[in-house]
Structure formats: structure tokens, C-alpha cells
Scaffold this motif. Structure first.
Motif, short mmCIF file in Angstrom:
data_model
loop_
_atom_site.label_atom_id
_atom_site.label_comp_id
_atom_site.label_asym_id
_atom_site.label_seq_id
_atom_site.Cartn_x
_atom_site.Cartn_y
_atom_site.Cartn_z
N VAL A 114 0.85 -1.19 0.00
CA VAL A 114 0.00 0.00 0.00
C VAL A 114 0.88 1.24 0.00
N ILE A 115 0.61 2.15 -0.93
CA ILE A 115 1.37 3.40 -1.00
C ILE A 115 0.46 4.55 -0.57
N THR A 116 1.00 5.42 0.26
CA THR A 116 0.25 6.59 0.70
C THR A 116 1.16 7.81 0.71
N GLY A 117 0.55 8.95 0.90
CA GLY A 117 1.30 10.22 0.94
C GLY A 117 0.40 11.29 1.53
N ALA A 118 0.68 12.52 1.19
CA ALA A 118 -0.12 13.63 1.72
C ALA A 118 0.00 14.83 0.80
N MET A 119 -0.98 15.70 0.88
CA MET A 119 -0.97 16.94 0.11
C MET A 119 -0.58 18.13 0.97
N ARG A 120 -0.52 17.92 2.29
CA ARG A 120 -0.09 18.97 3.20
C ARG A 120 1.10 18.46 4.00
N PRO A 121 2.08 19.31 4.28
CA PRO A 121 3.25 18.85 5.04
C PRO A 121 2.89 18.45 6.45
N ALA A 122 3.80 17.70 7.06
CA ALA A 122 3.55 17.19 8.41
C ALA A 122 3.36 18.29 9.43
N THR A 123 3.91 19.48 9.17
CA THR A 123 3.83 20.59 10.12
C THR A 123 2.60 21.45 9.93
N ALA A 124 1.76 21.13 8.95
CA ALA A 124 0.62 21.99 8.62
C ALA A 124 -0.56 21.77 9.54
N PRO A 130 -1.07 11.92 8.79
CA PRO A 130 -1.29 10.92 9.84
C PRO A 130 -2.47 9.99 9.58
N LEU A 131 -3.61 10.54 9.18
CA LEU A 131 -4.76 9.67 8.91
C LEU A 131 -4.51 8.79 7.69
N ASN A 132 -3.80 9.32 6.69
CA ASN A 132 -3.48 8.50 5.53
C ASN A 132 -2.59 7.32 5.91
N LEU A 151 -1.82 -1.11 -3.98
CA LEU A 151 -2.94 -0.22 -3.75
C LEU A 151 -2.45 1.17 -3.34
N VAL A 152 -3.18 2.19 -3.73
CA VAL A 152 -2.88 3.57 -3.36
C VAL A 152 -4.00 4.06 -2.44
N VAL A 153 -3.63 4.51 -1.25
CA VAL A 153 -4.61 4.90 -0.23
C VAL A 153 -4.36 6.34 0.21
N LEU A 154 -5.32 7.20 -0.03
CA LEU A 154 -5.31 8.57 0.47
C LEU A 154 -6.75 9.04 0.62
N ASN A 155 -6.98 9.96 1.54
CA ASN A 155 -8.27 10.62 1.67
C ASN A 155 -9.41 9.61 1.85
N ASN A 156 -9.15 8.55 2.62
CA ASN A 156 -10.13 7.50 2.94
C ASN A 156 -10.53 6.64 1.74
N GLU A 157 -9.82 6.75 0.62
CA GLU A 157 -10.15 5.97 -0.56
C GLU A 157 -9.03 5.00 -0.92
N ILE A 158 -9.42 3.90 -1.57
CA ILE A 158 -8.48 2.88 -2.03
C ILE A 158 -8.56 2.82 -3.55
N HIS A 159 -7.40 2.95 -4.20
CA HIS A 159 -7.35 2.92 -5.67
C HIS A 159 -6.36 1.86 -6.13
N SER A 160 -6.57 1.37 -7.33
CA SER A 160 -5.60 0.46 -7.93
C SER A 160 -4.45 1.27 -8.51
N ALA A 161 -3.24 0.72 -8.40
CA ALA A 161 -2.06 1.42 -8.92
C ALA A 161 -2.15 1.63 -10.43
N ARG A 162 -2.84 0.74 -11.11
CA ARG A 162 -2.91 0.80 -12.57
C ARG A 162 -3.72 1.99 -13.07
N LEU A 163 -4.78 2.35 -12.35
CA LEU A 163 -5.72 3.34 -12.89
C LEU A 163 -5.68 4.69 -12.19
#
Length: 330
Positions: A114-124, A130-132, A151-163
């Protein structure tokens, strides 16, 4: 018994640091280490036995093929270990979909990655990282996530890496799958998948992943973006510079201007593999002009240009033929 989940940190915005907590741009990506990232989400201990390591600390726009191959190699090692049930990767969002798809192509195990990330820095204020991370661990530890590829997981959603692709420059809901939509969600901590697994890894993915571990770089395959009055000079330029393949992001259904088509045809005659993709956000690139087929151009199917590039690079490393690529993309 708790599942054993290992987190690999690659840097990115999720590990970004700014001087002002209201800042969501102008931060230093990758400045926050894995220990601090995990400490910000103590709730993961209730879900799984979690360990972590710092594999890189970069802004993902600067990621190199060598670093992506290092990630492939480390994930392969972890998947082969009996004491790891799943892998979570924290990664910058600019190239997340590319690293995710590369990993998906060679995903040989039924264990979740599972790959995740964020759109806001950790200090924001209201940092989304954290939730991601928590949701990514939830998915990696879920039995229902097994045998689904990367799988790609962000913003409470799960997506396939392909699409999945990054649709917005700054919005937290930036990751979307225009064709097919999200395949699942995390609803108040509960992992739900909407439909069954659909795997798209390469045949013999285990041996392909082993082949990639011996590589320090990938073949030169540029993406060329189609536009009005395109005369094809860039095709000739990259061919002369030693391109082994070319992905042309054409208009609509992978349409190619006549002058570009002539140059791409000449490139195929030189042994350069050409994939015909689209600059459009949604839709499938299918057969179109008869001349495209006669020239030997390969339609990218559902892959966007960046993912088609990675597929072609891996195929070239492994000696796959144009016929193999056509079959895989059909």
C-alpha cells in the motif's frame, strides 16, 4: 495475533516541514523521518505490529530510476520474508502513481503493498498525512486486501495502482481513478472493497522483479506530448539521442499529427518501440487509423503516458516483444 506491517519511508510532502504551520507550499519535502511519522500515529499499534525504515528522504519530483529500482528491490525482499504480512510505503505525490505502477507490474505475492502520501506537510494545520498512514496500515493489515496487487490509499479511498492518477495540483482529494473509480474505502476505520480483485502484473512477475534488482537504471524512454502544429522534430531528436522507446501522448484517442506519424514510423524502422497514448484524462486508447497499425505503433489501452513509459522500460529490460506488449495492454 496482529499482522506484521513494515513501513518504508521515501520522503515527500507527507514528511514535509515548514516554518509556519499555516504554510502548505514552500516547505522542505522529506525532512521528517520515519520515527517521527510513526510517533504521530500511535493508533497503528492497535491495528498491527508495525516496524519502519527510512529508504529515502526526497522530494518525489526528483526521484530517479535508481531510487525506484531500490524501492522495488526492498519491497521484493520484504514480500519474500515470512515475518512480514504487508508493506506500507510513504511517498511524495508527484510521482506516486509511477512508483506504484512500477511496483504493481512486478507484484508477485498475495501480501498487500500500500502506497500513501499527503498533500499537506507534516507541520501543517490539519495535516492529512497521519490519517493517511493510519488508513494505509488498516488496508495493509486487512485480509480483504490480499491478492489485489499494489494499492494507493489517500483521503479515505483505495485505488488500484494501474488506474489512479493525480488530478488536482493541491486538493487533498487529488488522487482519482477516472476510469473505474475507487475500488474501496476506509469508512470510520473499516476497510471495504467494492468489487473483486483484478490483477495486472506482468507474467512471471517474481523473475521479472529479480531481473530489476540487478539494474541500476532503466532504458531511455521519453514521453512526447502532442500539440497543434507538432512537426515531429522532437521524435527525431530523441531517436538520435538513443531512445529505446517512445511514448507519444497524442490527442483524443491517441491521434498523431501526420508529420509526427512519419517520424515515429521512421523510429520504428530503426528498432525503437512506439506506444501511442493520450493526453486526455479519461478513456481507453484503442485501435484507430489503419496506418498506426501498419507502422507498428502500440495502443496504450487504459494506461496514461507516464505508466505506459514504465511498462515499456520494464518490457525492454526483460526482452519482451512488441507482441507481448500488445497482448498485455489489450
Amino acid at each position: 495475533m496482529q499482522k506484521r506491517i513494515h513501513i518504508l519511508a521515501m520522503g515527500g510532502t507527507i514528511a514535509g516541514s515548514a516554518n509556519d504551520s499555516s504554510a502548505t507550499t514552500g516547505y522542505q519535502a522529506g525532512a521528517v523521518g520515519i520515527v517521527e511519522l510513526m510517533a504521530a500515529v500511535p493508533q497503528v499499534k492497535e491495528i498491527a505490529e508495525v516496524t519502519g525504515e527510512q529508504l529515502a528522504a526526497i522530494d518525489s519530483k526528483d526521484i530517479t530510476a535508481a531510487e525506484q529500482l531500490q524501492l522495488v528491490s526492498r519491497v521484493r525482499e520484504l514480500l519474500l520474508k515470512g515475518d512480514v504480512d504487508g508493506v506500507v510505503i510513504t511517498h511524495g505525490t508527484d510521482t506516486m502513481e509511477e512508483s506504484a505502477y512500477l511496483l504493481d507490474l512486478v507484484h508477485f505475492a498475495d501480501k498487500p503493498v500500500v502506497i500513501t502520501g499527503a498533500m499537506r506537510p507534516a507541520t501543517a494545520l490539519s495535516a492529512d498525512g497521519p490519517l493517511n498512514i493510519l488508513d494505509a496500515v488498516r488496508v495493509a493489515a486487512a485480509d480483504s486486501a490480499r491478492d489485489r496487487g499494489v494499492l494507493v490509499v489517500l483521503n479515505n479511498e483505495i485505488h488500484s495502482a494501474r488506474l489512479v492518477t493525480k488530478m488536482s495540483t493541491t486538493a487533498v482529494e487529488t488522487f482519482q481513478s477516472p476510469v473505474g473509480g475507487a475500488i474501496g474505502a476506509i469508512n470510520d476505520g473499516v476497510v471495504v472493497f467494492y468489487h473483486g480483485a483484478e490483477l495486472h502484473h506482468l507474467p512471471n512477475a517474481l523473475s521479472v522483479s529479480e531481473k530489476l534488482t540487478s539494474q541500476k537504471e532503466l532504458p531511455y524512454v521519453p514521453v512526447l506530448y502532442g500539440h497543434s502544429d507538432d512537426d515531429g522534430r522532437l521524435v527525431k531528436l530523441v531517436a538520435d539521442e538513443g531512445a529505446k522507446g517512445i511514448v507519444y501522448a497524442g490527442m483524443g484517442n491517441g491521434s498523431i499529427p501526420a508529420r509526427v506519424e512519419a517520424e515515429l514510423g521512421a523510429a520504428v524502422e530503426q528498432g525503437i518501440v512506439v506506444i501511442r497514448a493520450s493526453s486526455s484524462i479519461s478513456g481507453m486508447v484503442t485501435k484507430a487509423e489503419a496506418s498506426y497499425e501498419e507502422a507498428g505503433f502500440i495502443a496504450s489501452g487504459l494506461l496514461n503516458p507516464r505508466k505506459a513509459r514504465l511498462l515499456l522500460q520494464v518490457a525492454l529490460v526483460c526482452g519482451k516483444s512488441a507482441a507481448d506488449l500488445r497482448k498485455f495492454l489489450a
